[in-house]
Design a protein around this motif. Sequence first.
Motif, PDB file in Angstrom:
ATOM      1  N   GLY A 205       0.809  -1.213   0.000  1.00 13.86           N
ATOM      2  CA  GLY A 205       0.000   0.000   0.000  1.00 13.86           C
ATOM      3  C   GLY A 205       0.839   1.258   0.000  1.00 13.86           C
ATOM      4  O   GLY A 205       0.535   2.231  -0.706  1.00 13.86           O
ATOM      5  N   THR A 209       1.406   4.205  -2.929  1.00  7.29           N
ATOM      6  CA  THR A 209       1.360   5.651  -2.699  1.00  7.29           C
ATOM      7  C   THR A 209       2.580   6.325  -3.296  1.00  7.29           C
ATOM      8  O   THR A 209       2.490   7.409  -3.883  1.00  7.29           O
ATOM      9  N   SER A 212       2.129   6.753  -6.980  1.00 10.13           N
ATOM     10  CA  SER A 212       1.233   7.863  -7.310  1.00 10.13           C
ATOM     11  C   SER A 212       1.969   9.195  -7.279  1.00 10.13           C
ATOM     12  O   SER A 212       1.648  10.113  -8.044  1.00 10.13           O
ATOM     13  N   SER A 226      -3.742  15.278   0.712  1.00 11.81           N
ATOM     14  CA  SER A 226      -4.263  13.918   0.529  1.00 11.81           C
ATOM     15  C   SER A 226      -3.261  12.882   1.014  1.00 11.81           C
ATOM     16  O   SER A 226      -3.639  11.845   1.580  1.00 11.81           O
ATOM     17  N   LEU A 227      -1.956  13.144   0.841  1.00 14.89           N
ATOM     18  CA  LEU A 227      -0.938  12.213   1.333  1.00 14.89           C
ATOM     19  C   LEU A 227      -0.943  12.155   2.858  1.00 14.89           C
ATOM     20  O   LEU A 227      -0.727  11.093   3.451  1.00 14.89           O
ATOM     21  N   LYS A 229      -3.574  12.428   4.756  1.00 16.22           N
ATOM     22  CA  LYS A 229      -4.689  11.558   5.134  1.00 16.22           C
ATOM     23  C   LYS A 229      -4.361  10.089   4.875  1.00 16.22           C
ATOM     24  O   LYS A 229      -4.700   9.211   5.671  1.00 16.22           O
ATOM     25  N   THR A 230      -3.688   9.818   3.756  1.00 18.28           N
ATOM     26  CA  THR A 230      -3.331   8.436   3.417  1.00 18.28           C
ATOM     27  C   THR A 230      -2.367   7.849   4.428  1.00 18.28           C
ATOM     28  O   THR A 230      -2.572   6.736   4.940  1.00 18.28           O
TER      29      THR A 230
END
Length: 268
Positions: A205, A209, A212, A226-227, A229-230
Amino acid sequence: MKEAMNFRALAKNVITLPKHPNIVDVLGVSLEDVPYLIYLEYIDYGTLKDFLMRNYQQSSSGSSNKDDVRDYDKTLQLTTFAFDICQGMLFLDKQSYRHPALSARKALLSSRGQCKLYDFWPVDVANDAVNQLLEQKIPPIAWLPPETVFIGQYSEKSDIWSFGVVVWEIFSLGETPFGGLTCAEIEGKLRRKQYLEQPRACAGGIFGTMLSMWNPSVNERPSFSSLYKTLQAFLNDMKKNINERCEEEPNYFSLDKDSSDDDYIEHV
């Protein structure tokens, strides 16, 4: 002269920068006489790269016999390092700063295990800092995105790419990206979209990331928001799994902490 003017601009900006737990504190500046100076707090454990190599390189071989719970603890710590740097970069982005030289050597580690960033620049002079990097005899191409390497473009999404390389450094336990390759060979890989491979200590996972962040299309890369939160979701899942394992297995091991002195001045 231009470098001196940019340094003055940096000093005048960073002295008013709000404090943040993942940013090295600025204690003061001196702009009356040359050389101009920025005084930073001393960080106990030196650079993140050196910490990773000191603490993990010997245990990164396949012969390691560490307990599974201990491996989970190590993965949690590595993910926390990445999360700390992401928080720092998110803060800098909101304050209109960029970090064109972002790498594991540009994160210092406190005795509390916090990563703190330094050597960042205001947006209006960040492009000059990038140009200086590219003009070096051996530029840090392994950390820079294709749009910067090939056409000199630089933006907040370029920092996203570099952050992906830093996360790779963390989970490869301090290895150098594209280690052993020349700048020309690294450029060839970037042109062919042959990016860094998944580190052995990295979950699928998290590597997804990373990929991406290395999207060749600049606008399709994730934001630091967003990173954040990930990575926070990854951390929450890891903590939950560790708590469940600790309830089942009372023999829990925490990671050994290296207390040796480390002078990071040579890297600043």
